[in-house]
Design an enzyme around this catalytic site. Structure first.
Site, short mmCIF file in Angstrom:
data_model
loop_
_atom_site.label_atom_id
_atom_site.label_comp_id
_atom_site.label_asym_id
_atom_site.label_seq_id
_atom_site.Cartn_x
_atom_site.Cartn_y
_atom_site.Cartn_z
N ASP A 107 1.22 -1.35 0.69
CA ASP A 107 0.32 -0.05 0.06
C ASP A 107 1.09 1.19 0.39
OD1 ASP A 107 -2.02 1.88 -0.14
OD2 ASP A 107 -3.07 0.72 1.46
C1 BGC Z 1 -5.13 3.00 0.02
C2 BGC Z 1 -5.25 1.77 -0.74
C3 BGC Z 1 -5.24 2.75 -2.36
C4 BGC Z 1 -4.12 3.48 -2.07
C5 BGC Z 1 -4.10 3.71 -3.75
C6 BGC Z 1 -4.04 4.24 -0.01
O1 BGC Z 1 -3.92 4.94 0.83
O2 BGC Z 1 -4.69 2.38 1.65
O3 BGC Z 1 -6.83 1.20 0.17
O4 BGC Z 1 -5.79 1.50 -3.28
O5 BGC Z 1 -4.12 4.51 -1.50
O6 BGC Z 1 -4.63 4.46 -3.49
#
Ligand code: BGC
Length: 747
Positions: free
Chosen positions: A297
Site C-alpha cells: 500500500d
Molecule cells: C489506500 C489504498 C489505495 C491506495 C492507492 C492507499 O492510501 O490505503 O486502499 O488503494 O491508497 O490509492
C-alpha cells in the site's frame, strides 16, 4: 441433456484453452525475463503515483518527467490521479502518452495503470457510482454485487485502465474505523461471498477482454481491526481470531481467481504486515496458494523505516519488504525504492531468485491483461462507458440497500399529499450520499458529481410536489444554517411530518478518523428540536458507519438507514418514503447503543450470558439498538417449520434444509432468507450464531415459496486451538427466521 453435454464440452474446451494460453504466456514471460537487466527488473517492481509524472494541472503529463520515470527508471506501474476525476478523453490521452513512452524503452514493456474503483469508477467524470460495500452488503443480493462490479470493470477499462484496487475484503468488526463503509460489514460469510462474487465479476470474462479488469483484494490482513479504530494504527489479534474472521475472505477471493493483493499498512501484534514473511510467504503463497502480484500500500516500504521503526535504514526497509514477499512497491512519490533495491541486490541482501519471482508475476499479469498485445485504451471498451442501463443498476442497488430500522404505527409510507419539512445537513448534500472515493479521494467536492445527481430534498419535492414541501436546510453539509434549531422549529409550524436527514459527509481513510461514534452534538440538538415540535419525525441516516442515536431514538417514529448508496441514494430514499418501493435491506452490522456496548452478533456465550451484579440488567448480553440482520418491510413474512433431509449429518455428506416463506401482508416485496447455525458445545467457545447462507427472494402479497439450502460440514466449521479449521461432532442448531431445528454432526 444435449444442452448439458454442450455446456460441459464448452467448459472443458475453455479450461483447455485457458491452460494453453497460460502456458503460452508463461513462455513469453520467461523469454522476456531472460533478456532483462537488473535495472529493468527493479524498474518493473517500482510503482509511482501520477503526480510524479504530471504538471500542476490535473490530467496533464509532464513529458520530461514521464520519460525520466519510464525510460530512465524503467517503472512498471503508475497509479492514482493528482486531484479529481478526469474525462474519458483525458484518460485516453494520458494512457496513450504513457504507453507511447513505454515503447521508447529497450524491451517496450507496457505500463500497468491502477486505480481505486471502489464503488464504481471513482476517477472518470460521468461514471456511475454505486452503493459502498457496506450498503451492498445490506442488499443480501449477489446478483446486484455482480452487476455493480461488471459495470465498474467496464467503465474502468473504457478509461484505458485495467487494474482495479478492489474489492476491499477487510472485515468491518470495528465500527469506529474510518474505512468501515468500504467493508461488507461484520460478518465473515457476507464478506467472503460478496467479495468472491466481485472478484469473479471483475475477471471472469478473461482479462484480455475489454469488459474485464484485474482485481486487487485488499488489505491483507487484519487492517480493519485497529484497536482504536484510527486508520493504520496497531492491531492486536491472536492468530486464531485472524484465521476465523479475517482470512477466509482472502482465501475465497483467491479461489475466485483474484489477480493481485494489496497489503495492510499497519502492524499486527507488533509486526508490520509488509515485513511479515510469515503472512506474505508462508500463509499467502504456500498455504493459500496465491500466485498473483503482491503490491504494497501507499509508501509502506518506506514506512517500515520512517513510521514503524523496524528497519534501521531505508535500505533495510526495502530488503525487509521484498524478502518478506512483496513484488511491487507503491513507492509512490519518488524513485528511492528503485535505487535502494538495486543496492540491496548488489549487496546480496536480496536474492536474484526473489527478484525474478516478483518480476515474473508482474509480467504475467501484464501478459494476461493483453497489455503486450495492445496497451492502449481500446475502442471496444470505450463503447461500454456510460450506458443508460447503468443508471437502472445503480437505482436497483440503492433501493435494495435501503434498510428500514423502525416504523412505529406504520407512519411510513408517507402520503404524497402530506405537508413535509425536510431538514438536516444531509437534506441537500450529494457528497454525503456517495461518500469516500467519489470523483475525488475524499468525495467531498460536489463540483465533480454528475449534474443529474439528486438530493433527498429534490426527490421528496418531486414525489410530494414542491407546494407540499418546505425545508430549513441549505447546501453544504457543514453549513451552520443546517444546524440552526430555531430555523427548524419555525419551518415546522405548518407541516404534518418532519423528515430529518442526518449522518456523515464523505470521508476516506485517515481524514475520517473519529474519537467517538455518538451523533455529533449539533445533529443531536437538531433532532431534539425536531422532536420537541411534537410533529412526527422520520429520521433518514446517510452514513458510512453507525452513529449512536440511542438518546433520540425512542421519540422518533421511523428510521431509514440509507448508508452511502451512490448516485441513486436520494431516489431510493424517496421511493421507500412514499411506498413506491418496499424496502428489503438488512443491517450488515450490529447497530450498537454506545461505545461500551459494542458486541457483535456472532458473539461468544459469555458475552451473551454475562454475570449480573446489583441487578444491573443493562449489562446483559447482546443488546444493540438494532441487531445484525435487522430490516423491516412494508409487508410481513411468515416462515414454516424447518424441514431437514436428516437430523444427522455424517462426515462429508450434505444436508438439505427446507423452509417455506409466505408473504402474509398486502404488498409485494423482496426478502432475504438467512440461515444461521449454532454449535452447542465445542473445544473453542462457540459463536452464538453464524450466518451460513442467504437467499434473496421476491414474493407477491399472499405468495409463498419453498426454499432449499444445502449445507455440509464446512458450514459448521471453526478454527480450533491448533489453528486448524475443523468441524467437531456434536449438536448444532439451525436457525431460519424465527424457526429452529436441531441436527447432530457425526464424523
Ligand atoms: C489506500 C489504498 C489505495 C491506495 C492507492 C492507499 O492510501 O490505503 O486502499 O488503494 O491508497 O490509492
Amino acid at each position: 441433456m444435449k444442452k448439458i453435454i454442450l455446456l460441459l464440452t464448452t467448459f472443458l474446451i475453455n479450461i483447455h484453452m485457458n491452460a494453453q494460453t497460460k502456458n503460452g504466456d508463461q513462455q513469453k514471460v520467461a523469454a522476456i525475463l531472460k533478456q532483462m537487466t537488473l535495472e529493468e527488473k527493479v524498474g518493473q517492481m517500482t510503482q509511482v503515483t501520477l503526480g510524479v509524472v504530471s504538471t500542476v494541472t490535473d490530467g496533464v503529463l509532464d513529458l520530461a518527467n514521464l520519460k525520466k520515470a519510464i525510460v530512465d527508471y524503467k517503472v512498471g506501474s503508475i497509479l492514482n490521479v493528482t486531484g479529481h476525476a478526469l474525462t474519458l478523453n483525458e484518460w485516453k490521452k494520458l494512457i496513450t502518452q504513457i504507453q507511447d513512452e513505454s515503447k521508447n524503452t529497450r524491451l517496450k514493456i507496457p505500463v500497468l495503470y491502477g486505480l481505486d474503483a471502489i464503488h464504481g469508477q471513482t476517477y472518470t467524470l460521468g461514471s456511475t457510482l454505486f452503493p459502498q460495500n457496506i450498503a451492498l452488503a445490506a442488499t443480501r443480493n449477489i446478483d446486484i454485487v455482480k452487476s455493480v462490479a461488471k459495470v465498474t470493470a467496464a467503465e474502468l477499462r473504457a478509461s484505458g485502465v485495467r487494474w482495479n484496487y478492489a474489492p476491499v475484503l477487510d472485515c468491518g468488526r470495528q465500527p469506529l474505523w474510518s474505512r468501515f463503509p468500504e467493508t461488507y460489514g461484520e460478518d465473515v460469510y457476507l464478506g467472503k461471498t460478496m467479495g468472491a462474487t466481485a472478484v469473479r465479476a471483475y475477471e471472469e470474462d478473461g482479462l484480455k477482454n475489454p469488459t474485464a479488469v484485474a482485481s486487487c483484494m485488499k488489505h491483507y490482513l487484519g487492517y480493519s481491526a485497529s484497536r482504536t479504530g484510527k486508520d493504520r494504527t496497531p492491531i492486536y489479534l491472536p492468530e486464531i481470531e485472524l484465521r476465523e474472521y479475517y482470512l477466509p475472505q482472502f482465501a475465497a477471493a483467491i479461489k475466485a481467481g483474484c489477480s493481485s493483493i494489496m497489503i495492510n499498512g499497519s502492524e499486527i501484534n507488533g509486526i508490520p504486515v509488509h515485513s511479515s514473511k510469515y503472512l506474505l510467504t508462508d500463509v499467502l503463497r504456500k498455504e493459500l496458494g496465491f500466485e498473483g502480484v503482491i503490491d504494497t500500500d501507499w509508501e509502506d516500504i518506506i514506512r517500515l523505516h520512517t513510521r514503524h521503526n523496524v528497519a534501521p535504514t531505508p535500505l533495510d526497509a526495502v530488503a525487509m519488504g521484498i524478502n518478506a514477499g512483496i513484488d511491487m512497491s507503491m513507492v509512490p512519490n519518488d524513485f528511492s525504492f528503485y535505487k535502494l533495491l538495486l543496492e540491496a541486490v548488489q549487496k546480496k541482501m536480496v536474492s536474484m531468485d526473489r527478484i525474478n519471482d516478483a518480476v515474473t508475476r508482474i509480467l504475467m499479469m501484464k501478459m494476461k491483461l493483453g497489455l503486450f498485445d495492445n496497451p492502449y485504451p481500446e475502442l471496444a471498451a470505450e463503447t461500454n462507458f456510460g450506458k443508460a442501463s447503468y443508471q437502472e443498476i445503480a437505482l436497483d442497488a440503492a433501493r435494495e440497500s435501503m434498510t428500514l430500522l423502525k416504523n412505529n404505527n406504520s407512519i411510513l409510507p408517507l402520503k404524497k399529499s402530506s405537508k413535509i419539512l425536510v431538514a438536516g445537513p444531509a437534506a441537500q448534500t450529494i457528497s454525503g450520499l456517495n461518500g469516500a472515493w467519489s470523483y475525488t479521494w475524499q468525495g467531498k467536492d460536489e463540483q465533480w458529481y454528475p449534474e443529474d445527481s439528486r438530493t433527498i430534498l429534490q426527490t421528496i419535492s418531486n414525489k410530494a410536489g414542491a407546494a407540499n414541501v418546505v425545508t430549513s436546510s441549505v447546501k453544504g453539509f457543514e453549513n451552520s444554517q443546517n444546524y440552526d434549531v430555531e430555523k427548524l422549529k419555525a419551518a415546522a409550524v405548518n407541516v404534518d411530518v418532519i423528515v430529518l436527514c442526518l449522518g456523515e459527509n464523505a470521508y476516506a481513510e485517515s481524514p475520517g478518523n473519529t474519537r467517538d461514534l455518538a451523533l455529533p452534538d449539533n445533529q443531536r440538538l437538531l433532532a431534539e428540536a425536531a422532536i420537541a415540535t411534537g410533529k412526527p419525525v422520520v429520521l433518514i441516516l446517510t452514513e458510512g458507519r453507525p452513529l449512536f442515536i440511542t438518546g433520540i431514538e425512542p421519540a422518533i417514529k421511523a428510521i431509514l438507514m440509507g448508508y452511502w448508496s451512490g448516485k441513486k441514494t436520494a431516489e431510493a430514499i424517496g421511493d421507500v418514503l412514499f411506498g413506491d418501493y418496499n424496502p428489503s435491506g438488512r443491517l450488515p452490522f450490529s447497530y450498537s447503543k454506545s461505545m461500551g456496548e459494542i458486541v457483535l452478533y456472532d458473539r461468544k456465550p459469555s458475552e451473551d450470558i454475562r454475570e449480573i451484579f446489583n441487578e444491573n440488567v443493562l449489562m446483559n448480553g447482546y443488546d444493540p439498538l438494532f441487531p445484525f440482520g435487522w430490516g423491516l418491510s412494508y409487508t410481513t413474512f411468515d416462515y414454516s417449520d424447518i424441514g431437514l433431509s436428516s437430523s444427522t449429518l455424517k462426515a462429508n455428506d450434505k444436508l438439505i434444509v427446507k423452509v417455506t416463506v409466505r408473504n402474509t401482508g398486502t404488498m409485494d416485496g423482496k426478502h432475504s432468507v438467512e440461515l444461521y447455525t449454532h454449535d452447542m458445545y465445542a473445544s473453542i467457545t462457540p459463536n452464538m450464531k453464524r450466518l451460513r447462507a442467504f437467499q434473496k427472494i421476491f414474493l407477491k402479497a399472499g405468495e409463498s415459496k419453498e426454499l432449499s439450502f444445502t449445507i455440509d460440514k464446512n458450514d459448521l466449521a471453526f478454527v480450533n486451538g491448533e489453528l486448524k479449521t475443523v468441524t467437531e461432532p456434536g449438536a448444532f442448531e439451525i436457525m431460519i427466521g424465527d424457526k429452529k431445528a436441531n441436527i447432530n454432526y457425526e464424523q
